[in-house]
Scaffold this motif. Structure first.
Motif, PDB file in Angstrom:
ATOM      1  N   ASN A   8      95.480  64.572 -50.958  1.00 12.67           N
ATOM      2  CA  ASN A   8      93.666  64.759 -50.902  1.00 12.67           C
ATOM      3  C   ASN A   8      93.474  65.114 -49.694  1.00 12.67           C
ATOM      4  O   ASN A   8      92.432  65.220 -48.718  1.00 12.67           O
ATOM      5  N   GLY A   9      94.272  64.066 -48.148  1.00 16.49           N
ATOM      6  CA  GLY A   9      93.811  63.225 -47.328  1.00 16.49           C
ATOM      7  C   GLY A   9      94.554  64.889 -45.888  1.00 16.49           C
ATOM      8  O   GLY A   9      93.579  64.885 -44.827  1.00 16.49           O
ATOM      9  N   LEU A  10      94.831  65.857 -46.880  1.00 16.34           N
ATOM     10  CA  LEU A  10      95.308  66.718 -45.961  1.00 16.34           C
ATOM     11  C   LEU A  10      94.416  67.805 -44.889  1.00 16.34           C
ATOM     12  O   LEU A  10      93.422  67.832 -46.298  1.00 16.34           O
ATOM     13  N   GLN A  11      94.376  68.387 -44.159  1.00 16.90           N
ATOM     14  CA  GLN A  11      93.689  69.232 -43.790  1.00 16.90           C
ATOM     15  C   GLN A  11      94.022  70.590 -43.758  1.00 16.90           C
ATOM     16  O   GLN A  11      94.936  71.082 -43.478  1.00 16.90           O
ATOM     17  N   PRO A  12      93.713  71.056 -44.367  1.00 17.16           N
ATOM     18  CA  PRO A  12      94.116  72.778 -45.053  1.00 17.16           C
ATOM     19  C   PRO A  12      93.368  73.638 -43.374  1.00 17.16           C
ATOM     20  O   PRO A  12      92.248  73.623 -42.583  1.00 17.16           O
ATOM     21  N   ASN A  28      95.905  79.843 -45.309  1.00 20.49           N
ATOM     22  CA  ASN A  28      97.508  80.558 -45.420  1.00 20.49           C
ATOM     23  C   ASN A  28      98.855  79.350 -46.093  1.00 20.49           C
ATOM     24  O   ASN A  28      99.689  79.086 -45.976  1.00 20.49           O
ATOM     25  N   SER A  29      97.827  78.674 -47.133  1.00 20.70           N
ATOM     26  CA  SER A  29      98.195  77.517 -47.831  1.00 20.70           C
ATOM     27  C   SER A  29      99.448  76.421 -46.844  1.00 20.70           C
ATOM     28  O   SER A  29     100.492  76.274 -47.129  1.00 20.70           O
ATOM     29  N   GLN A  30      98.803  76.311 -45.698  1.00 22.82           N
ATOM     30  CA  GLN A  30      99.046  75.696 -44.680  1.00 22.82           C
ATOM     31  C   GLN A  30      98.443  74.107 -44.702  1.00 22.82           C
ATOM     32  O   GLN A  30      96.510  74.222 -44.663  1.00 22.82           O
ATOM     33  N   TRP A  31      98.383  73.333 -44.945  1.00 25.91           N
ATOM     34  CA  TRP A  31      97.700  72.058 -43.838  1.00 25.91           C
ATOM     35  C   TRP A  31      98.863  71.253 -43.343  1.00 25.91           C
ATOM     36  O   TRP A  31      99.588  70.944 -42.472  1.00 25.91           O
ATOM     37  N   LEU A  32      97.408  69.949 -42.428  1.00 26.29           N
ATOM     38  CA  LEU A  32      98.054  69.772 -41.135  1.00 26.29           C
ATOM     39  C   LEU A  32      97.992  68.322 -41.718  1.00 26.29           C
ATOM     40  O   LEU A  32      97.021  67.560 -42.925  1.00 26.29           O
ATOM     41  N   GLU A  33      98.894  66.770 -41.019  1.00 24.40           N
ATOM     42  CA  GLU A  33      98.909  65.577 -41.529  1.00 24.40           C
ATOM     43  C   GLU A  33      97.643  65.189 -40.687  1.00 24.40           C
ATOM     44  O   GLU A  33      96.922  66.127 -39.590  1.00 24.40           O
ATOM     45  N   SER A  34      96.807  64.200 -41.364  1.00 24.61           N
ATOM     46  CA  SER A  34      95.311  63.532 -40.620  1.00 24.61           C
ATOM     47  C   SER A  34      96.277  61.887 -41.127  1.00 24.61           C
ATOM     48  O   SER A  34      96.669  61.463 -41.798  1.00 24.61           O
ATOM     49  N   ALA A  35      94.738  61.701 -40.507  1.00 27.05           N
ATOM     50  CA  ALA A  35      94.509  60.280 -40.357  1.00 27.05           C
ATOM     51  C   ALA A  35      94.481  59.632 -42.053  1.00 27.05           C
ATOM     52  O   ALA A  35      95.196  58.711 -42.491  1.00 27.05           O
ATOM     53  N   ALA A  36      93.736  60.186 -42.667  1.00 30.43           N
ATOM     54  CA  ALA A  36      93.365  60.442 -44.221  1.00 30.43           C
ATOM     55  C   ALA A  36      94.413  60.424 -45.380  1.00 30.43           C
ATOM     56  O   ALA A  36      95.037  59.602 -45.605  1.00 30.43           O
ATOM     57  N   SER A  37      95.085  61.327 -44.699  1.00 29.31           N
ATOM     58  CA  SER A  37      96.917  62.063 -44.980  1.00 29.31           C
ATOM     59  C   SER A  37      97.963  60.826 -45.246  1.00 29.31           C
ATOM     60  O   SER A  37      99.117  60.239 -46.161  1.00 29.31           O
ATOM     61  N   GLY A  38      97.763  59.625 -43.709  1.00 28.29           N
ATOM     62  CA  GLY A  38      98.708  58.739 -43.336  1.00 28.29           C
ATOM     63  C   GLY A  38      99.963  59.818 -42.725  1.00 28.29           C
ATOM     64  O   GLY A  38     100.272  61.527 -43.124  1.00 28.29           O
TER      65      GLY A  38
END
Length: 295
Positions: free
Chosen positions: A270-274, A277-287
């Motif tokens: 849930n920490g991933l940044q949407p 286009n069904s794509q996500w970026l990693e973030s500080a929250a996702s690890g």
């Protein structure tokens, strides 16, 4: 915020070998320039450079394989490439002839001539390969000279004259008891240290003929030939296995592992940044992404 939806990949059957579905956890890792993103959408195709891309041109990443051994080289994932290059030929170093010679055949006393079938008992033709991948037909001739004794002659590509390679002597059990090799330069025969081992020369390169498993029984002549060379191969097809391994097959019978698709997992999905286009970026929250080989 609400929970994000990371739906199951589409597992419907398709004819595209690069429609890859993820069952279970994980994301494909894709690159576009400096951007690294993660997606569960597995609809990919090959671009003109052989890279595996989605419709936006993002490149699927994974581990490349060592071109010789096919072993996967782990480390940082890189864009995967399915090379359209031909598979290099492999010259034959050894041909194995599993013969069954017919012990009921009459002894032949006439001088051997490849062009006169009455001067030999059996013959067989096998295909071998040169270093350039050229097919050469090697014909071997078997002449029964006495009970349990056979002379062996051979030529490559019908090059006259067919030369004597040596002889095979069989024991009462029907197996090879001893072998001689013939040297035309000195017109002498020598007992071979290895039973059934002969050498022929093709395009200046020696190649071994293994007749060590030959037998002589009261049954019709049979032969089974195997050899370790192959001609040049053109790409036939490719596939991606459940372990992410990308395998290509060539029309010369060879196949190779080119690489392995990797999957990424995150401590907090849930920490991933949407980014659409069904794509996500990693973030500080996702690890940061944990890169795994699929199982």
């Amino acid at each position: 915020g609400g929970r994000q939806s990371f739906s199951q990949g589409d597992v419907s059957q398709s004819n595209n070998p690069l429609d890859i579905a993820i069952s279970g956890a994980g994301f494909f890792r894709i690159e576009n320039g400096d951007k690294v993103a993660y997606t569960r959408s597995g609809q990919f195709s090959l671009n003109k450079d052989g890279e595996i891309v989605n419709i936006a041109g993002d490149k699927l990443t994974g581990f490349q394989a060592d071109p010789e051994s096919g072993m996967i080289k782990s480390g940082n994932p890189v864009p995967l490439i399915i090379s359209q290059a031909n598979d290099a030929p492999k010259p034959t170093s050894k041909a194995t002839l599993e013969l069954m010679l017919d012990s009921r055949s009459p002894v032949i006393t006439a001088p051997f001539s490849a062009s006169d079938p009455t001067t030999y008992t059996h013959s067989t033709t096998s295909t071998v390969y040169t270093a350039q991948g050229k097919e050469v037909n090697v014909q071997t001739f078997y002449v029964k000279t006495a009970d349990n004794d056979w002379d062996l002659y051979s030529w490559a590509g019908g090059a006259e004259p067919a030369g004597k390679l040596g002889s095979l002597t069989f024991g009462t059990d029907g197996l090879v008891a001893s072998t001689t090799t013939y040297d035309p330069a000195t017109d002498t025969s020598t007992v071979a240290p290895t039973k059934g081992a002969f050498t022929i020369t093709i395009d200046g390169t020696p190649m071994s003929l293994d007749l060590g498993d030959a037998t002589q029984y009261g049954s019709k002549f049979t032969v089974r030939v195997s050899q370790d060379g192959r001609g040049v191969g053109q790409l036939l097809n490719y596939s991606v296995g459940e372990d992410g391994m990308i395998t290509v097959r060539y029309n010369n019978g060879n196949s190779k592992v080119l690489g392995q698709v990797v999957l990424a997992n995150f401590r907090s999905l849930n920490g991933l940044q949407p980014v659409g286009n069904s794509q996500w970026l990693e973030s500080a929250a996702s690890g940061s992404a944990e890169i795994n080989q699929p199982g």
